[in-house]
Motif scaffolding. Structure first.
Motif, PDB file in Angstrom:
ATOM      1  N   SER A  49       0.849  -1.176   0.000  1.00 31.97           N
ATOM      2  CA  SER A  49       0.000   0.000   0.000  1.00 31.97           C
ATOM      3  C   SER A  49       0.895   1.239   0.000  1.00 31.97           C
ATOM      4  O   SER A  49       1.686   1.438   0.910  1.00 31.97           O
ATOM      5  N   VAL A  50       0.790   2.012  -1.028  1.00 36.48           N
ATOM      6  CA  VAL A  50       1.658   3.181  -1.202  1.00 36.48           C
ATOM      7  C   VAL A  50       0.772   4.416  -1.274  1.00 36.48           C
ATOM      8  O   VAL A  50      -0.212   4.429  -2.007  1.00 36.48           O
ATOM      9  N   ALA A  51       1.095   5.432  -0.498  1.00 34.68           N
ATOM     10  CA  ALA A  51       0.279   6.642  -0.490  1.00 34.68           C
ATOM     11  C   ALA A  51       1.153   7.871  -0.660  1.00 34.68           C
ATOM     12  O   ALA A  51       2.070   8.102   0.119  1.00 34.68           O
ATOM     13  N   HIS A  52       0.871   8.619  -1.711  1.00 32.64           N
ATOM     14  CA  HIS A  52       1.554   9.901  -1.994  1.00 32.64           C
ATOM     15  C   HIS A  52       3.080   9.763  -1.955  1.00 32.64           C
ATOM     16  O   HIS A  52       3.769  10.597  -1.383  1.00 32.64           O
ATOM     17  N   LEU A  53       3.558   8.731  -2.565  1.00 36.43           N
ATOM     18  CA  LEU A  53       4.998   8.469  -2.524  1.00 36.43           C
ATOM     19  C   LEU A  53       5.744   9.423  -3.454  1.00 36.43           C
ATOM     20  O   LEU A  53       5.439   9.520  -4.642  1.00 36.43           O
ATOM     21  N   THR A  54       6.704  10.115  -2.872  1.00 39.05           N
ATOM     22  CA  THR A  54       7.495  11.086  -3.645  1.00 39.05           C
ATOM     23  C   THR A  54       8.959  10.910  -3.302  1.00 39.05           C
ATOM     24  O   THR A  54       9.309  10.720  -2.141  1.00 39.05           O
ATOM     25  N   LYS A  55       9.805  10.940  -4.327  1.00 37.66           N
ATOM     26  CA  LYS A  55      11.245  10.927  -4.097  1.00 37.66           C
ATOM     27  C   LYS A  55      11.888  11.994  -4.971  1.00 37.66           C
ATOM     28  O   LYS A  55      11.788  11.944  -6.194  1.00 37.66           O
ATOM     29  N   SER A  56      12.517  12.941  -4.310  1.00 34.22           N
ATOM     30  CA  SER A  56      13.211  13.968  -5.093  1.00 34.22           C
ATOM     31  C   SER A  56      14.673  14.018  -4.680  1.00 34.22           C
ATOM     32  O   SER A  56      15.023  13.802  -3.518  1.00 34.22           O
ATOM     33  N   TYR A  57      15.518  14.241  -5.648  1.00 32.48           N
ATOM     34  CA  TYR A  57      16.926  14.508  -5.402  1.00 32.48           C
ATOM     35  C   TYR A  57      17.128  16.009  -5.631  1.00 32.48           C
ATOM     36  O   TYR A  57      16.155  16.718  -5.922  1.00 32.48           O
ATOM     37  N   ALA A  58      18.349  16.459  -5.553  1.00 38.88           N
ATOM     38  CA  ALA A  58      18.606  17.905  -5.636  1.00 38.88           C
ATOM     39  C   ALA A  58      17.896  18.562  -6.822  1.00 38.88           C
ATOM     40  O   ALA A  58      17.207  19.566  -6.651  1.00 38.88           O
ATOM     41  N   LYS A  59      18.069  17.982  -8.007  1.00 38.00           N
ATOM     42  CA  LYS A  59      17.503  18.649  -9.185  1.00 38.00           C
ATOM     43  C   LYS A  59      16.493  17.772  -9.924  1.00 38.00           C
ATOM     44  O   LYS A  59      16.059  18.115 -11.008  1.00 38.00           O
ATOM     45  N   THR A  60      16.185  16.619  -9.348  1.00 38.05           N
ATOM     46  CA  THR A  60      15.333  15.660 -10.059  1.00 38.05           C
ATOM     47  C   THR A  60      14.177  15.209  -9.180  1.00 38.05           C
ATOM     48  O   THR A  60      14.370  14.905  -8.004  1.00 38.05           O
ATOM     49  N   LEU A  61      13.014  15.139  -9.800  1.00 34.11           N
ATOM     50  CA  LEU A  61      11.872  14.530  -9.134  1.00 34.11           C
ATOM     51  C   LEU A  61      11.722  13.140  -9.726  1.00 34.11           C
ATOM     52  O   LEU A  61      11.211  12.981 -10.832  1.00 34.11           O
ATOM     53  N   ALA A  62      12.229  12.135  -9.008  1.00 31.92           N
ATOM     54  CA  ALA A  62      12.274  10.778  -9.565  1.00 31.92           C
ATOM     55  C   ALA A  62      10.919  10.093  -9.478  1.00 31.92           C
ATOM     56  O   ALA A  62      10.521   9.361 -10.393  1.00 31.92           O
ATOM     57  N   VAL A  63      10.209  10.286  -8.381  1.00 33.00           N
ATOM     58  CA  VAL A  63       8.870   9.721  -8.209  1.00 33.00           C
ATOM     59  C   VAL A  63       7.988  10.838  -7.658  1.00 33.00           C
ATOM     60  O   VAL A  63       8.356  11.511  -6.699  1.00 33.00           O
ATOM     61  N   ASP A  64       6.842  11.033  -8.317  1.00 31.55           N
ATOM     62  CA  ASP A  64       6.048  12.221  -8.035  1.00 31.55           C
ATOM     63  C   ASP A  64       4.634  11.834  -7.582  1.00 31.55           C
ATOM     64  O   ASP A  64       3.754  11.604  -8.403  1.00 31.55           O
ATOM     65  N   ASP A  65       4.480  11.701  -6.279  1.00 31.20           N
ATOM     66  CA  ASP A  65       3.147  11.570  -5.675  1.00 31.20           C
ATOM     67  C   ASP A  65       2.354  10.384  -6.237  1.00 31.20           C
ATOM     68  O   ASP A  65       1.246  10.562  -6.740  1.00 31.20           O
TER      69      ASP A  65
END
Lengths: 264, 265
Positions: free
Chosen positions: B18-34
């Motif tokens: 179950s994944v909810a609003h998963l976001t992963k950002s690095y300095a200049k990159t949004l790798a996974v967006d919500d």
């Protein structure tokens, strides 16, 4: 802590060494070479200068053996971690139920085995060729070894923390960092020989207090408990700093993605 | 703080993932967006997307290798951010891009993981996997001496050592010839049927996804752009196969339901 998981990781490295004679040779070779060089050097000076130098020669050989305990335990710990990076196996380890504490316990256990593999033949050479018996100092040798093991582990924790931050590019630290500590650890000479300005720095190293206690023991047969208390006290601080660094860098590596790409 | 996903708590406990609003950002990159999704137990979900879509990052977060910038992840009812270890013992992962130690034999490697996963009667389990994945010819060879196809089978055997309830597979049949690829897919189908295992599969092989997956999540530039069964997606994009759907999404073509009559390219 689960003993089977710790054994699982130790077994992986035991198998690796069992099947790789260059790794085994490297573990034994350098401590033995070091002992041969310093052994003949000390024998030469003892023969030329007589019995007062014999005590110093004994201290020198004791220093060689005990320094190998510190050096090999640090290298054993750090290189075991590096082996996981080189084989690109960290990704599998960190997604298994192996806890970071269990991983460190396995590295410590394997580092002790590696250290014994290097140090036991070295001590035997000292006894056979130079009539130096490390154990003539008595059971306190066990405390010397333990204190130096802890020093090696603390430095290794700091080294692998640096590797987790900077990647395999920082791996040279695994070999070089202890050589930088050697002049300040007063392995072959008393702290009093060092310049005034750096003595305080030398006294911040746990290893310095062990070697001071060893020389005292060889010279007078007395156990300097004060030095040993300093050694273990500073070891404790270093281990705590090493653990805190490791925990911090492990967490940062999980944020930065370094755990996924650490081999690169 | 992202808004809560309705029913997330209930889904977190009942779903395999179950994944909810998963976001992963690095300095200049949004790798996974919500991204948010639930994977029911026993289902097989395909994670599809082009290179850089966020599949590997999502899998790394599901495995606890990577901490999300925000969002929540529950796997087999466990919060993977707070305490991932109870879930890790019940799941496993296979990727041809993560090696097993080259200087150990296949058997020794499997033994190591048998210990790490605390597998009872590990040697028996290894023999069972050797038989099922037809590894007799190379089980006592060094892992570094294997062909790419053999390595893929070994990686799969490692991922099955603990009889996982949840299996994360990153391109499980990459480097396999069609015959061996088909054998592995059949084996996965049988394993899922026998064990009730949940599978999350990232793959670029659309035929494989169509065959194995009951549900597909389409990712693009870190965002979840569509979701449905393979049949639903093909219908939605008015395409005969999933590969065409993939290309439509990759090339920003509109879904059939968003187009007027005769507008399909």
């Amino acid at each position: 802590m689960n003993a089977r998981r710790i054994w699982g990781l130790m077994y992986r490295h035991l198998v690796l060494y069992r099947s790789s004679w260059p790794r085994l040779l490297e573990t034994i070779y350098w401590p033995m070479v070091s002992m041969l060089v310093w052994g003949y050097t000390s024998r030469f000076f003892a023969a030329r200068m007589g019995s007062p130098v014999s005590v110093a020669a004994g201290a020198l050989l004791g220093g060689v053996i005990l320094w190998e305990v510190c050096l090999r335990s640090q290298m054993g710990f750090s290189v075991t971690f590096l082996e996981e990076i080189w084989s690109r196996n960290l990704g599998h380890l960190f997604v298994s139920p192996l806890r970071p504490g269990e991983m460190l316990a396995a590295f410590s256990g394997f580092a002790i085995l590696r250290m014994l593999l290097g140090v036991v033949p070295t001590a035997l050479i000292a006894w056979a060729l130079y009539s130096f018996n490390l154990f003539k100092m008595g059971p306190v040798v066990g405390l010397f070894v333990l204190a130096l093991l802890f020093t090696g582990f603390a430095v290794a924790l700091m080294v692998i923390s640096l590797i987790m931050r900077h990647g395999a590019g920082a791996e040279a630290m695994a070999w070089s960092v202890m050589f930088g500590m050697a002049p300040l650890s007063a392995i072959y000479y008393p702290v009093a020989v060092l310049p005034h300005g750096v003595r305080w720095l030398a006294l911040c190293l746990p290893s310095t207090h062990v070697f001071e206690a060893m020389r005292e023991n060889l010279a007078s047969g007395v156990i300097d408990w004060r030095q040993m208390a300093w050694a273990f006290g500073i070891d404790l601080i270093w281990l705590l700093v090493g653990m805190m660094l490791f925990i911090r860098e492990f967490r940062l590596a999980r944020i930065s993605g370094m755990l996924v790409s650490i081999g690169e | 703080m992202p808004p809560p996903v309705p029913g997330h708590i209930e889904n977190a406990l009942s779903s395999a993932i179950s994944v909810a609003h998963l976001t992963k950002s690095y300095a200049k990159t949004l790798a996974v967006d919500d991204i948010s999704f639930d994977l029911p137990r026993g289902a097989t979900l395909g994670l599809l997307g082009g290179n850089g879509a966020g599949k590997t990052t999502t899998i790394a977060m599901l495995l606890g290798l990577l901490l999300p910038t925000s969002g929540r992840i529950h796997v087999l009812g466990h919060d993977m951010i707070a305490n991932r270890f109870p879930a890790l013992a019940r799941m496993n992962f296979s990727s041809p891009y993560v090696s097993l130690p080259f200087r150990l034999t296949v058997r020794q490697n499997l033994r190591v993981y048998g210990h790490l996963y605390n597998v009872p009667h590990a040697d028996e389990r290894i023999e069972q996997l050797v038989a099922e994945l037809d590894m007799y010819g190379f089980v006592d060879r060094l892992a570094g001496q294997l062909s790419a196809g053999q390595k893929t089978r070994v990686a799969l055997a490692k991922s099955l050592i603990n009889r996982p309830e949840l299996l994360l597979l990153d391109e499980p049949t990459a480097s396999l010839d069609p015959d061996m690829g088909d054998m592995v897919r059949t084996w996965l189908e049988n394993y899922r049927a026998a064990s009730g295992c949940t599978i999350l599969l990232a793959s670029h092989n659309m035929a494989e996804v169509s065959r194995l997956c009951s549900d597909v999540v389409m990712l693009k530039q870190g965002r979840m752009v569509d979701r449905g069964s393979p049949a639903e997606l093909m219908q939605r994009y008015d395409r005969a196969d999933l590969e065409q759907v993939f290309l439509d999404i990759a090339r920003d073509r509109l879904r059939a339901e968003d187009l007027g009559e005769g507008e399909r390219l």
